[in-house]
Design an enzyme around this catalytic site. Structure first.
Site, short mmCIF file in Angstrom:
data_model
loop_
_atom_site.label_atom_id
_atom_site.label_comp_id
_atom_site.label_asym_id
_atom_site.label_seq_id
_atom_site.Cartn_x
_atom_site.Cartn_y
_atom_site.Cartn_z
N ASP A 1 39.92 12.67 39.10
CA ASP A 1 39.43 13.04 40.41
C ASP A 1 40.47 13.99 41.01
O ASP A 1 41.60 14.09 40.51
CB ASP A 1 39.26 11.79 41.28
CG ASP A 1 38.77 12.10 42.67
OD1 ASP A 1 37.86 12.94 42.80
OD2 ASP A 1 39.31 11.52 43.63
N ASP B 1 40.98 15.04 44.96
CA ASP B 1 41.57 14.69 46.25
C ASP B 1 42.13 13.28 46.23
O ASP B 1 41.41 12.32 46.00
CB ASP B 1 40.52 14.81 47.36
CG ASP B 1 39.92 16.21 47.43
OD1 ASP B 1 40.69 17.17 47.46
OD2 ASP B 1 38.68 16.32 47.45
N ARG C 1 29.44 15.25 50.33
CA ARG C 1 29.59 15.46 51.77
C ARG C 1 28.38 14.93 52.55
O ARG C 1 28.53 14.22 53.56
CB ARG C 1 29.79 16.95 52.03
CG ARG C 1 30.32 17.27 53.41
CD ARG C 1 30.42 18.78 53.57
NE ARG C 1 31.15 19.38 52.48
CZ ARG C 1 30.98 20.64 52.07
NH1 ARG C 1 30.08 21.41 52.66
NH2 ARG C 1 31.69 21.13 51.08
#
Length: 243
Positions: free
Chosen positions: A13, A15, A61
């Site tokens: 991953d 972030d 998001r």
């Protein structure tokens, strides 16, 4: 303890695992909902970092927007992906958050975790294939800003997921796509994740999952399916992990 050098590949991953951009995401989400929620639900509980970890972290998001709004009993139209940032829609709010995020990245740059860079360097020297699997649509921007993009043979991100109609985390589809592109088997591949939704995705895909506790908590990561948990990727080189 995982021997990453014995794996067929490692899927990271982005972030909170490779880069300290999770803090930037938290900041951008906080600005968005601290401004927006009082306008539609003035009596609702204020948005906090606990909401980020429980409702947003690791998700696409739009899914993060829906989760937070639902937690406050708020509903807005979905709209479309090209909605302007001032639109009062799921996608408009997501795009508003993205403006905040990219402004911070372009202004402040990207910090790479030292322990993560050590692992990436080691894997690269050993010829172990690596991929980045991120729900973010900004993954390439972040990797380019951090000067990491050329380290990874494959990037599967939010743009890829939308283009190829891949289910987002916690579904395993994005990790399975990266493994397929690298030509490796999930059972012999390591996933490294800091979010509950990402850990669950790796577990559901049949990968060996290393959770990185950057604030989510060891118990939550293990409950989601992590085979082991570290506080920094350097722990993988030092033999320090939790189960």
């Amino acid at each position: 303890m995982t021997n990453v050098l014995a794996s067929q590949a490692v899927l990271f991953d982005l972030d909170g695992v490779l880069t300290d951009t999770a803090a930037v995401h938290r900041r951008a989400w906080s600005v968005l909902f601290t401004e927006f929620l009082p306008t539609v639900a003035p009596d609702a509980a204020p948005y906090t970092d606990a909401d980020y970890f429980a409702l947003v972290d690791g998700k696409a998001r739009s899914a993060g927007v829906r989760s937070v709004l639902a937690s406050r009993g708020v509903s807005v139209p979905d709209g479309s992906a090209d909605d302007p940032p001032d639109a009062q829609t799921v996608h408009g709010l997501g795009n508003r958050k993205n403006v905040r995020f990219t402004d911070i990245i372009r202004g402040d740059g990207v910090e790479v975790f030292e322990g993560s860079l050590r692992v990436v360097d080691l894997l690269g020297a050993a010829g172990i294939p690596m991929a980045v699997v991120s729900s973010s649509r900004n993954a390439v921007l972040v990797l380019e800003t951090a000067r990491l993009l050329d380290r990874f043979q494959v990037v599967v991100d939010g743009v890829t997921a939308e283009r190829d109609q891949l289910a987002g985390k916690p579904a395993p589809d994005m990790f399975l796509t990266a493994a397929k592109e690298l030509g490796v088997e999930p059972a012999r591949t390591v996933v490294i994740e800091d979010a509950v939704s990402g850990v669950e995705a790796g577990h559901r895909g049949g990968f060996w999952v290393v959770g990185v506790d950057r604030g989510t908590g060891v118990a939550a990561l293990i409950e989601a399916g992590a085979n082991e948990v570290v506080t920094d990727l350097a722990n993988l080189l030092e033999g320090d992990s939790s189960r």
